[in-house]
Design a protein around this motif. Structure first.
Motif, PDB file in Angstrom:
ATOM      1  N   LYS A 266       0.835  -1.190   0.000  1.00 47.68           N
ATOM      2  CA  LYS A 266       0.000   0.000   0.000  1.00 47.68           C
ATOM      3  C   LYS A 266       0.875   1.247   0.000  1.00 47.68           C
ATOM      4  CE  LYS A 266      -4.046  -2.059   2.224  1.00 47.68           C
ATOM      5  NZ  LYS A 266      -4.989  -1.981   3.362  1.00 47.68           N
ATOM      6  N   THR A 267       0.957   1.876  -1.144  1.00 46.79           N
ATOM      7  CA  THR A 267       1.747   3.100  -1.281  1.00 46.79           C
ATOM      8  C   THR A 267       0.996   4.091  -2.163  1.00 46.79           C
ATOM      9  OG1 THR A 267       2.887   2.201  -3.223  1.00 46.79           O
ATOM     10  CG2 THR A 267       3.945   1.870  -1.073  1.00 46.79           C
ATOM     11  N   ARG A 268       1.414   5.326  -2.077  1.00 43.66           N
ATOM     12  CA  ARG A 268       0.823   6.375  -2.900  1.00 43.66           C
ATOM     13  C   ARG A 268       1.920   7.207  -3.544  1.00 43.66           C
ATOM     14  NH1 ARG A 268      -4.230   9.024   0.538  1.00 43.66           N
ATOM     15  NH2 ARG A 268      -5.547   7.131   0.616  1.00 43.66           N
ATOM     16  N   SER A 269       1.641   7.692  -4.726  1.00 39.74           N
ATOM     17  CA  SER A 269       2.584   8.567  -5.412  1.00 39.74           C
ATOM     18  C   SER A 269       2.321  10.021  -5.022  1.00 39.74           C
ATOM     19  CB  SER A 269       2.457   8.421  -6.927  1.00 39.74           C
ATOM     20  OG  SER A 269       2.888   7.156  -7.356  1.00 39.74           O
ATOM     21  N   THR A 270       3.357  10.815  -5.109  1.00 37.00           N
ATOM     22  CA  THR A 270       3.218  12.262  -4.997  1.00 37.00           C
ATOM     23  C   THR A 270       3.480  12.857  -6.370  1.00 37.00           C
ATOM     24  OG1 THR A 270       5.530  12.313  -4.268  1.00 37.00           O
ATOM     25  CG2 THR A 270       3.829  12.419  -2.560  1.00 37.00           C
ATOM     26  N   TYR A 271       2.789  13.940  -6.677  1.00 34.98           N
ATOM     27  CA  TYR A 271       2.823  14.458  -8.043  1.00 34.98           C
ATOM     28  C   TYR A 271       3.417  15.865  -8.095  1.00 34.98           C
ATOM     29  CZ  TYR A 271      -0.277  10.525  -8.795  1.00 34.98           C
ATOM     30  OH  TYR A 271      -0.795   9.266  -8.840  1.00 34.98           O
ATOM     31  N   SER A 272       3.975  16.186  -9.263  1.00 37.38           N
ATOM     32  CA  SER A 272       4.570  17.509  -9.445  1.00 37.38           C
ATOM     33  C   SER A 272       4.610  17.852 -10.926  1.00 37.38           C
ATOM     34  CB  SER A 272       5.990  17.533  -8.874  1.00 37.38           C
ATOM     35  OG  SER A 272       6.662  18.732  -9.228  1.00 37.38           O
ATOM     36  N   ILE A 273       4.681  19.136 -11.193  1.00 39.64           N
ATOM     37  CA  ILE A 273       4.974  19.568 -12.555  1.00 39.64           C
ATOM     38  C   ILE A 273       6.420  19.174 -12.861  1.00 39.64           C
ATOM     39  CG2 ILE A 273       3.351  21.500 -12.481  1.00 39.64           C
ATOM     40  CD1 ILE A 273       5.779  23.326 -11.947  1.00 39.64           C
ATOM     41  N   PRO A 274       6.832  19.104 -14.115  1.00 39.68           N
ATOM     42  CA  PRO A 274       8.227  18.771 -14.427  1.00 39.68           C
ATOM     43  C   PRO A 274       9.188  19.757 -13.767  1.00 39.68           C
ATOM     44  CG  PRO A 274       6.866  18.619 -16.382  1.00 39.68           C
ATOM     45  CD  PRO A 274       6.008  19.241 -15.327  1.00 39.68           C
ATOM     46  N   LEU A 275      10.213  19.234 -13.101  1.00 38.10           N
ATOM     47  CA  LEU A 275      11.175  20.053 -12.380  1.00 38.10           C
ATOM     48  C   LEU A 275      12.489  20.148 -13.166  1.00 38.10           C
ATOM     49  CD1 LEU A 275      10.300  18.670  -8.829  1.00 38.10           C
ATOM     50  CD2 LEU A 275       9.554  20.825  -9.856  1.00 38.10           C
ATOM     51  N   PHE A 301       9.016  12.626  -7.791  1.00 40.88           N
ATOM     52  CA  PHE A 301       7.603  12.899  -8.009  1.00 40.88           C
ATOM     53  C   PHE A 301       7.155  12.281  -9.334  1.00 40.88           C
ATOM     54  CE2 PHE A 301       9.263  16.492  -5.564  1.00 40.88           C
ATOM     55  CZ  PHE A 301       8.404  16.500  -4.471  1.00 40.88           C
ATOM     56  N   LYS A 302       5.912  11.855  -9.347  1.00 41.75           N
ATOM     57  CA  LYS A 302       5.332  11.378 -10.590  1.00 41.75           C
ATOM     58  C   LYS A 302       4.705  12.571 -11.308  1.00 41.75           C
ATOM     59  CE  LYS A 302       3.149   7.120 -12.051  1.00 41.75           C
ATOM     60  NZ  LYS A 302       2.023   6.176 -11.894  1.00 41.75           N
ATOM     61  N   ILE A 303       4.757  12.573 -12.632  1.00 38.36           N
ATOM     62  CA  ILE A 303       4.214  13.704 -13.383  1.00 38.36           C
ATOM     63  C   ILE A 303       2.698  13.578 -13.543  1.00 38.36           C
ATOM     64  CG2 ILE A 303       4.153  14.692 -15.724  1.00 38.36           C
ATOM     65  CD1 ILE A 303       7.191  14.534 -15.712  1.00 38.36           C
ATOM     66  N   GLN A 304       2.228  12.358 -13.696  1.00 45.25           N
ATOM     67  CA  GLN A 304       0.785  12.118 -13.810  1.00 45.25           C
ATOM     68  C   GLN A 304       0.539  10.655 -13.481  1.00 45.25           C
ATOM     69  OE1 GLN A 304      -1.537  10.507 -15.945  1.00 45.25           O
ATOM     70  NE2 GLN A 304      -3.370  11.746 -15.562  1.00 45.25           N
ATOM     71  N   GLU A 305      -0.631  10.329 -13.011  1.00 43.51           N
ATOM     72  CA  GLU A 305      -0.910   8.978 -12.515  1.00 43.51           C
ATOM     73  C   GLU A 305      -0.572   7.896 -13.528  1.00 43.51           C
ATOM     74  OE1 GLU A 305      -4.578   6.283 -10.651  1.00 43.51           O
ATOM     75  OE2 GLU A 305      -4.942   8.367 -11.296  1.00 43.51           O
ATOM     76  N   HIS A 306      -0.920   8.117 -14.790  1.00 49.72           N
ATOM     77  CA  HIS A 306      -0.754   7.066 -15.804  1.00 49.72           C
ATOM     78  C   HIS A 306       0.421   7.323 -16.752  1.00 49.72           C
ATOM     79  CE1 HIS A 306      -4.549   5.493 -14.404  1.00 49.72           C
ATOM     80  NE2 HIS A 306      -5.136   6.644 -14.641  1.00 49.72           N
ATOM     81  N   PHE A 375       6.005  13.533 -24.972  1.00 48.77           N
ATOM     82  CA  PHE A 375       4.636  14.019 -25.124  1.00 48.77           C
ATOM     83  C   PHE A 375       3.803  13.317 -24.052  1.00 48.77           C
ATOM     84  CE2 PHE A 375       6.628  15.025 -29.031  1.00 48.77           C
ATOM     85  CZ  PHE A 375       5.909  16.020 -29.673  1.00 48.77           C
ATOM     86  N   THR A 376       3.248  14.103 -23.136  1.00 53.42           N
ATOM     87  CA  THR A 376       2.582  13.477 -22.000  1.00 53.42           C
ATOM     88  C   THR A 376       1.473  14.378 -21.472  1.00 53.42           C
ATOM     89  OG1 THR A 376       2.988  12.367 -19.888  1.00 53.42           O
ATOM     90  CG2 THR A 376       4.186  14.416 -20.275  1.00 53.42           C
ATOM     91  N   LYS A 377       0.920  13.972 -20.333  1.00 55.18           N
ATOM     92  CA  LYS A 377      -0.171  14.702 -19.702  1.00 55.18           C
ATOM     93  C   LYS A 377       0.220  15.012 -18.266  1.00 55.18           C
ATOM     94  CE  LYS A 377      -4.299  13.143 -20.594  1.00 55.18           C
ATOM     95  NZ  LYS A 377      -5.522  12.300 -20.558  1.00 55.18           N
ATOM     96  N   LEU A 378      -0.017  16.247 -17.834  1.00 49.79           N
ATOM     97  CA  LEU A 378       0.269  16.624 -16.455  1.00 49.79           C
ATOM     98  C   LEU A 378      -0.848  16.159 -15.531  1.00 49.79           C
ATOM     99  CD1 LEU A 378       1.615  20.282 -16.879  1.00 49.79           C
ATOM    100  CD2 LEU A 378       2.906  18.136 -16.807  1.00 49.79           C
ATOM    101  N   ASP A 379      -0.636  16.333 -14.250  1.00 48.22           N
ATOM    102  CA  ASP A 379      -1.648  15.934 -13.270  1.00 48.22           C
ATOM    103  C   ASP A 379      -2.930  16.748 -13.416  1.00 48.22           C
ATOM    104  OD1 ASP A 379      -2.358  14.229 -11.140  1.00 48.22           O
ATOM    105  OD2 ASP A 379      -2.076  15.871  -9.700  1.00 48.22           O
ATOM    106  N   THR A 380      -2.813  17.908 -14.085  1.00 45.56           N
ATOM    107  CA  THR A 380      -3.980  18.762 -14.353  1.00 45.56           C
ATOM    108  C   THR A 380      -4.711  18.352 -15.630  1.00 45.56           C
ATOM    109  OG1 THR A 380      -2.580  20.304 -15.563  1.00 45.56           O
ATOM    110  CG2 THR A 380      -2.897  20.716 -13.192  1.00 45.56           C
ATOM    111  N   ASP A 381      -4.205  17.274 -16.289  1.00 43.18           N
ATOM    112  CA  ASP A 381      -4.727  16.776 -17.570  1.00 43.18           C
ATOM    113  C   ASP A 381      -4.322  17.634 -18.767  1.00 43.18           C
ATOM    114  OD1 ASP A 381      -5.865  14.497 -16.560  1.00 43.18           O
ATOM    115  OD2 ASP A 381      -7.861  15.350 -16.319  1.00 43.18           O
TER     116      ASP A 381
END
Length: 396
Positions: A266-275, A301-306, A375-381
């Motif tokens: 049981k773990t969770r990711s933390t998210y961020s914009i690209p640093l 940090f993960k950039i987006q869940e998927h 080419f990807t998607k941020l946590d804000t979609d």
């Protein structure tokens, strides 16, 4: 098995023609009465395929090679050596012996190895080759490995299985129960003959499905060579009911990348914009599904869940590719050219609605160069393009 192939002059011909045009050679015919040109071609093709995959065989004299499909399906020496160290004991039975690479390495760890191979010709070839390799603690048995165990009164320290991933009725298969032998169907019987079982599986096999089909799974090893997943290894131990450890390994000439975690942890990711830095996990980790564990263990940090790409301000030693981020901009195909310094880049998509081919067609960006575009998607979609430079490290 045509023993005439082992004649010194025939062996000399094979070695002299390793770099010859096979088609031209076949049209010329065989210079030997008792060896056909097709047999010569097979020996040459199979030996060439062995040069990088099983170099010990390649450099050993008088090795007899099977059809090339057996070489393609066999373990490499790198993976065979790795898996031989996962189990311990004095006796082991390989019930799906094949060309015998795995048993060769088991023979270095066990006092007695039993190689079962249902194909009689292949079994004879393996026995001959072990003599050339000076291996004297492997017993070869021509027949069904399950039948061998059922007819044996002995118990063994380990059983190794490499199920055939093809079914006559279904073609390529994705479940263990559709493979030959049917391991789930025989699992209770197998545990009457041993306390530990090692199963090699195809990289296409779904890990969760395999766990559900089996019993007493203790460890899962995901083995990649030069960032390409080659094998999934399931280590089973009788009556084991604790948490399953997933171990990933990515081997190259330069180094070995390791990353381990507990299945269903049981773990969770933390998210961020690209640093400042961007990280792309190696293929073994991507196969493992340990995406949240990366954030927890490596402090990124993960950039987006998927998206399955990661970022940080401070550079870390990451099990995968590392990039320095130069710019991040919203995806807009008409503005792409003006934002890039050159019209050439390496493109990767992560959770993006278009394919690489579509992007190249729309943007006219050519392949290659020193720029890497994610080419990807941020946590804000929001759809974005991350322009990076690869940082050369000791990894693949």
């Amino acid at each position: 098995m045509n023993k005439a192939i082992l004649h010194p002059k025939v062996q000399e011909f094979i070695n002299e023609h390793l770099n010859s045009n096979i088609t031209k050679m076949i049209l010329s015919g065989s210079p030997f009465e008792d060896v056909s040109v097709q047999e010569l071609a097979n020996q040459i093709i199979s030996k060439l395929k062995s040069e990088s995959k099983i170099p010990t065989w390649f450099v050993t004299k008088n090795i007899y090679y099977p059809p090339k499909v057996n070489i393609e399906q066999t373990s490499s020496e790198i993976t065979a050596n790795y898996k031989s160290k996962l189990i311990k004991g004095e006796t082991i039975v390989d019930i799906t012996g094949g060309f015998g690479i795995d048993c060769f390495y088991f023979s270095k760890q066990f006092k007695e190895v039993i190689h079962c191979e249902v194909n009689e010709v292949l079994s004879t070839i393996v026995k001959h080759n072990y003599e050339q390799l000076k291996i004297n603690n492997v017993i070869t048995f021509s027949g069904n490995g399950i039948y061998y165990l059922k007819n044996s009164k002995e118990t063994y320290d380990a059983i190794y299985i490499d199920p055939s991933r093809r079914s006559e009725s279904k073609g390529k298969v994705f479940l263990l129960q559709d493979c030959i032998p049917n391991v789930p169907e025989n699992i209770d019987f197998l545990f009457t003959k041993t306390n530990q079982i090692l199963i090699k599986n195809s990289p296409i096999l779904d890990i969760t499905s395999a766990i559900n089909e089996l019993k007493f799974v203790k460890e899962i090893h995901i083995v990649a060579i030069k960032n390409e997943v080659k094998e999934l290894l399931f280590l089973l131990e009788k009556d084991y009911r604790k948490s399953i450890t997933i171990k990933t390994v990515n081997k190259s000439k330069k180094n070995i990348q390791l990353f381990n975690f507990k299945y269903k942890e049981k773990t969770r990711s933390t998210y961020s914009i690209p640093l400042t830095y961007l990280y792309e996990p190696n293929s073994a980790i991507l196969k493992s599904g340990g995406f949240h564990q990366i954030c927890n263990q490596l402090d990124v940090f993960k950039i987006q869940e998927h998206s399955h790409i990661y970022t940080s301000n401070q550079r870390i030693d990451f099990p995968g590719r590392i990039f320095k981020i130069e710019q991040v901009f919203p995806y807009h195909k008409k503005k792409m050219k003006s934002l890039l310094k050159e019209n050439k880049a390496n493109i990767t998509i992560r959770n993006f609605p278009k394919t690489v081919a579509q992007i190249r067609k729309e943007t006219k960006i050519k392949e290659g160069g020193n720029s890497y575009l994610f080419f990807t998607k941020l946590d804000t979609d929001e759809l974005v393009v991350i322009n990076c430079k690869k940082i050369e490290t000791t990894e693949v």
